[in-house]
Design an enzyme around this catalytic site. Structure first.
Site, PDB file in Angstrom:
ATOM      1  CB  CYS A   2      -0.876  -0.016   1.237  1.00  0.00           C
ATOM      2  SG  CYS A   2      -1.696  -1.595   1.418  1.00  0.00           S
ATOM      3  NE  ARG A  27       4.737   1.687  -1.713  1.00  0.00           N
ATOM      4  CZ  ARG A  27       5.859   1.654  -1.001  1.00  0.00           C
ATOM      5  NH1 ARG A  27       6.907   2.296  -1.423  1.00  0.00           N
ATOM      6  NH2 ARG A  27       5.924   0.978   0.106  1.00  0.00           N
ATOM      7  CD1 TRP A  74      -2.828  -5.626  -4.296  1.00  0.00           C
ATOM      8  CD2 TRP A  74      -1.165  -6.211  -2.936  1.00  0.00           C
ATOM      9  NE1 TRP A  74      -2.390  -6.870  -4.668  1.00  0.00           N
ATOM     10  CE2 TRP A  74      -1.370  -7.253  -3.864  1.00  0.00           C
ATOM     11  CE3 TRP A  74      -0.161  -6.358  -1.982  1.00  0.00           C
ATOM     12  CZ2 TRP A  74      -0.626  -8.423  -3.858  1.00  0.00           C
ATOM     13  CZ3 TRP A  74       0.588  -7.525  -1.978  1.00  0.00           C
ATOM     14  CH2 TRP A  74       0.351  -8.548  -2.909  1.00  0.00           C
ATOM     15  CG  ASN A 100       2.089  -0.690   3.597  1.00  0.00           C
ATOM     16  OD1 ASN A 100       1.545  -1.693   3.186  1.00  0.00           O
ATOM     17  ND2 ASN A 100       2.924   0.040   2.896  1.00  0.00           N
ATOM     18  N   GLY A 101       0.892  -3.393   5.895  1.00  0.00           N
ATOM     19  CA  GLY A 101       1.405  -4.575   6.583  1.00  0.00           C
ATOM     20  C   GLY A 101       0.251  -5.437   7.079  1.00  0.00           C
ATOM     21  CD  GLU A 486      12.631 -10.460 -16.368  1.00  0.00           C
ATOM     22  OE1 GLU A 486      12.348 -11.244 -15.443  1.00  0.00           O
ATOM     23  OE2 GLU A 486      12.203  -9.298 -16.446  1.00  0.00           O
ATOM     24  CE  LYS A 490       9.519  -7.435 -16.634  1.00  0.00           C
ATOM     25  NZ  LYS A 490       9.887  -8.366 -15.666  1.00  0.00           N
ATOM     26  CD  GLU A 493       5.905  -8.826 -14.364  1.00  0.00           C
ATOM     27  OE1 GLU A 493       5.530  -8.574 -13.210  1.00  0.00           O
ATOM     28  OE2 GLU A 493       7.082  -8.762 -14.703  1.00  0.00           O
ATOM     29  CG  HIS A 509      14.612 -34.638 -21.336  1.00  0.00           C
ATOM     30  ND1 HIS A 509      15.087 -35.913 -21.504  1.00  0.00           N
ATOM     31  CD2 HIS A 509      15.639 -33.808 -21.601  1.00  0.00           C
ATOM     32  CE1 HIS A 509      16.366 -35.868 -21.819  1.00  0.00           C
ATOM     33  NE2 HIS A 509      16.738 -34.607 -21.887  1.00  0.00           N
ATOM     34  CE  LYS A 608       8.972  -1.609  -9.393  1.00  0.00           C
ATOM     35  NZ  LYS A 608       9.357  -2.326 -10.621  1.00  0.00           N
TER      36      LYS A 608
HETATM   37  C1  AGP Z   1       9.152  -8.216 -11.841  1.00  0.00           C
HETATM   38  O1  AGP Z   1       8.688  -7.760 -13.106  1.00  0.00           O
HETATM   39  C2  AGP Z   1       8.044  -8.469 -10.873  1.00  0.00           C
HETATM   40  N1  AGP Z   1       7.294  -7.277 -10.658  1.00  0.00           N
HETATM   41  C3  AGP Z   1       8.482  -9.171  -9.610  1.00  0.00           C
HETATM   42  O2  AGP Z   1       8.855 -10.481  -9.973  1.00  0.00           O
HETATM   43  C4  AGP Z   1       9.658  -8.552  -8.827  1.00  0.00           C
HETATM   44  O3  AGP Z   1      10.858  -8.696  -9.543  1.00  0.00           O
HETATM   45  C5  AGP Z   1       9.796  -9.316  -7.495  1.00  0.00           C
HETATM   46  O4  AGP Z   1       8.617  -9.099  -6.742  1.00  0.00           O
HETATM   47  C6  AGP Z   1      11.024  -8.886  -6.665  1.00  0.00           C
HETATM   48  O5  AGP Z   1      10.918  -7.533  -6.338  1.00  0.00           O
HETATM   49  P1  AGP Z   1      12.223  -6.808  -5.695  1.00  0.00           P
HETATM   50  O6  AGP Z   1      13.298  -6.803  -6.735  1.00  0.00           O
HETATM   51  O7  AGP Z   1      11.743  -5.423  -5.349  1.00  0.00           O
HETATM   52  O8  AGP Z   1      12.622  -7.598  -4.485  1.00  0.00           O
END
Ligand code: AGP
Length: 613
Positions: A2, A27, A74, A100-101, A486, A490, A493, A509, A608
């Site tokens: 949040c 966030r 969130w 937050n938390g 990676e 991308k 997500e 395999h 984020k």
């Molecule tokens: C990456 O595109 C994602 N948003 C997610 O996997 C991110 O890399 C992961 O949550 C780790 O975040 P950080 O690097 O802030 O620890």
């Protein structure tokens, strides 16, 4: 995670809070709200959905005041609706809270409060905090004493900001554990509080970061910080160089697009000042690493989550090749539950853009408890991962707002490359002329990355031909296998398309059974030691009717006969090749998401920074 914004001062808190929340929307955003003190009454506006909904409420029912707090949520506890949106106000209307938390003991606290007659209006854990403060205020305590006593009862990681109409000149803010930061912004006769830097930067760059179990009492003309035991703390004021503009989109459509195109500069910034190209020396001052300590290290264990974990996989090959030091790479959410074997001859390297990822921070704690050296590669200035480590390497990527990580990924790989060179330098484990060549290779990297970005139109056109597929396979070998992972992440997500990264050599395999014309295959087949193997992989995929998009080295005409589409990248030194190869995959995923009308900067269900388990 949040977003939190608070203000106290002569100005109108409402536009300041809304502006700050706008910068924090990435966030966490399934509801938003704000509260200000207006004519000795706490006025509340809250709405489900995006921040725009809250702005509409404020337009319809204007409010203003000189002390206020706001929040983008969130959801962790309770549906994302108005009832559960923050801020939360209790029964008396005397005090209001944003949080937050997770209050891990909130059920016990709620039962206890309800047995004393407290009536809860929401399903959130946050509301227990309000009632706890109300209970202590009712005993005649000051807001600071009531807040301190209440915060001390909370289990789990929290960031809390509150104010009371009985003390209209102040906010109280508290940080416990790693549920995201609490940052104080020091203005001229006004003060700001936030969970993150971008919300404050346009007002002030003088910041104070609360440590865990610290509480701040903030008024327009200043602040005090103390521990939850009431011990005074003398905090360090930091001046942050980021300017507000760099946290804005500029001429780009999305933050993610801007951040993809910022990578040449971000890579330049992460190299600048750390490499002496004349003497072929690397310097990482914030790592605090002596030659003696470097020589005592037997192994590095890299720990990270998501994209940062894939960066660690790439870094393993780099550090082992340059520094000749064994590296293991562990997934953050698994690490501490695996009872890892650690000792003081090992270094645990946490990679985290936000510096607040709870699993990665917990891994750092596990490492510290077992006497390992704790390093972090981190982007967010002042974050927990930066401050908890024995030494850190800043990504110098600038604020990364898009939820899908891009420039943090590439800069964190180069930070590992710099670490490898430094370790080789200090340990004497690499021939000087070989090490010098590795260092020289860095100089060209930003230009090589920039040359890939020049082909953006081609990626956009190819994306138009691919955006309606519902499955993708990304194949790579060696240090391009993490790039395949990676690239697939991308796409997943951003576009919500099922995409899988796979080691190309494993296709036979089992997974090859998946292939047919409905499953495009993106194969990373640059000219490296496994090029021939990748060519045969491409042939096997096409023989089964799959459309193949090959990532190839400029000048390679053979591959154009084998693949349906070819994305070319410039010839690149092998250890730096993954940094260049990921750019087309970032752009392809971005453009496919745009063609699909997806919410590029704020994908559904994501935040984020993942500060809850
Ligand atoms: C990456 O595109 C994602 N948003 C997610 O996997 C991110 O890399 C992961 O949550 C780790 O975040 P950080 O690097 O802030 O620890």
């Amino acid at each position: 995670m949040c977003g939190i914004v608070g203000y106290v001062g002569p100005g109108d808190a409402v536009p300041i809070i809304l502006g700050g929340l706008k910068r924090l929307e990435y966030r966490g955003y399934d509801s938003a709200g704000l509260a200000v003190l207006e004519n000795s009454h706490i006025e509340l506006r809250r709405g489900a959905g995006k921040l725009a909904q809250l702005e509409k409420l404020v337009l319809e029912r204007p409010l203003s005041g000189h002390v206020g707090i706001g929040h983008t949520r969130w959801a962790t506890h309770g549906q994302p609706n108005e009832r559960n949106a923050h801020p939360h106000i209790g029964m008396t209307g005397d005090v209001v809270v944003v949080h937050n938390g997770i209050v891990e003991n909130f059920l016990d606290l709620r039962a206890d409060l309800q047995s004393e007659g407290a009536e809860f209006k929401s399903d959130t854990d946050t509301e227990t905090i309000v009632h706890l403060i109300e209970r202590h205020l009712a005993q005649g305590q000051s807001l600071a004493d009531a807040a301190r006593a209440s915060f001390a009862m909370l289990k789990g990681a929290q960031a809390v900001v509150a104010f009371s109409r009985a003390e209209p000149d102040r906010l109280v803010a508290c940080r416990i554990g790693n549920a995201g930061g609490v940052v104080l912004g020091l203005g001229e006769d006004e003060m700001y509080v936030s969970s993150d830097i971008p919300a404050i930067l346009e007002h002030t760059r003088r910041l104070v970061f609360l440590e865990s179990r610290q509480m701040a009492i903030v008024t327009a003309d200043g602040y005090t910080v103390e521990t939850l035991d009431g011990e005074p703390v003398k905090p360090r004021v930091q001046v942050i160089a980021w300017d507000p503009v760099s946290a804005e989109k500029g001429e780009y459509k999305h933050f993610m697009q801007k951040e993809i195109f910022e990578q040449p500069r971000a890579l330049t910034d992460t190299i600048r000042g750390r490499v002496d190209f004349e003497r072929r020396k690397v310097r990482l001052s914030a790592l605090n690493l002596t030659e003696e300590r470097a020589c005592s290290i037997s192994k590095i264990i890299t720990v990270a989550c998501g994209t940062s974990y894939y960066a660690g996989l790439v870094g393993k090959a780099i550090i082992e090749r340059i520094a000749r030091l064994p590296v293991e790479v562990a997934i953050g959410s698994e690490f501490r539950y695996a009872d890892p074997i650690l000792d003081n001859s090992m270094a645990v390297l946490a990679i985290t853009q936000s510096g607040e990822t709870v699993d990665t921070l917990a891994a750092m704690e596990e490492a510290r408890d077992k006497q390992a050296l704790v390093w972090s590669i981190v982007n967010a200035i002042g974050s927990q991962a930066m401050r908890q480590a024995d030494g850190y390497i800043s990504m110098h990527a600038g604020p990364e707002i898009g939820v899908a990580s891009t420039k943090a990924f590439t800069t964190s790989i180069i930070d590992q490359y710099l670490l490898a060179c430094l370790l080789a330098q200090l340990r004497g484990t690499q021939e000087p002329e070989v090490l010098a060549a590795y260092i020289d290779d860095l100089a060209r990297l930003p230009d090589l990355v920039g040359s890939v970005l020049d082909h953006d139109t081609a990626y956009r056109e190819l994306a138009y031909q691919l955006y309606q597929y519902t499955n993708f396979l990304y194949l790579g070998r060696g240090s391009n296998y993490p790039i395949a992972l990676e690239g697939a992440l991308k796409l997943k997500e951003l576009s919500y398309i099922h995409a899988e990264g796979y080691p190309a050599g494993e296709m036979k395999h089992g997974p090859i059974a998946l292939l047919d014309e409905s499953m495009p295959v993106l194969a990373i087949a640059v000219r490296d030691g496994v090029y021939e193997k990748m060519l045969s992989q491409i042939e096997q995929a096409r023989a089964r009717g799959a459309i193949v998009i090959a990532l190839a080295t400029e000048g390679d005409e053979l591959i154009a006969e084998k693949a349906d589409h070819v994305l070319y990248v410039p010839p690149t030194p092998v250890l730096l090749s993954p940094v260049v190869n990921v750019l087309p995959l970032q752009l392809l995923a971005y453009h496919i998401a745009v063609w699909r009308g997806a919410d590029v900067d704020q994908p559904r269900n994501l935040a984020k920074s993942v500060t809850v388990e």
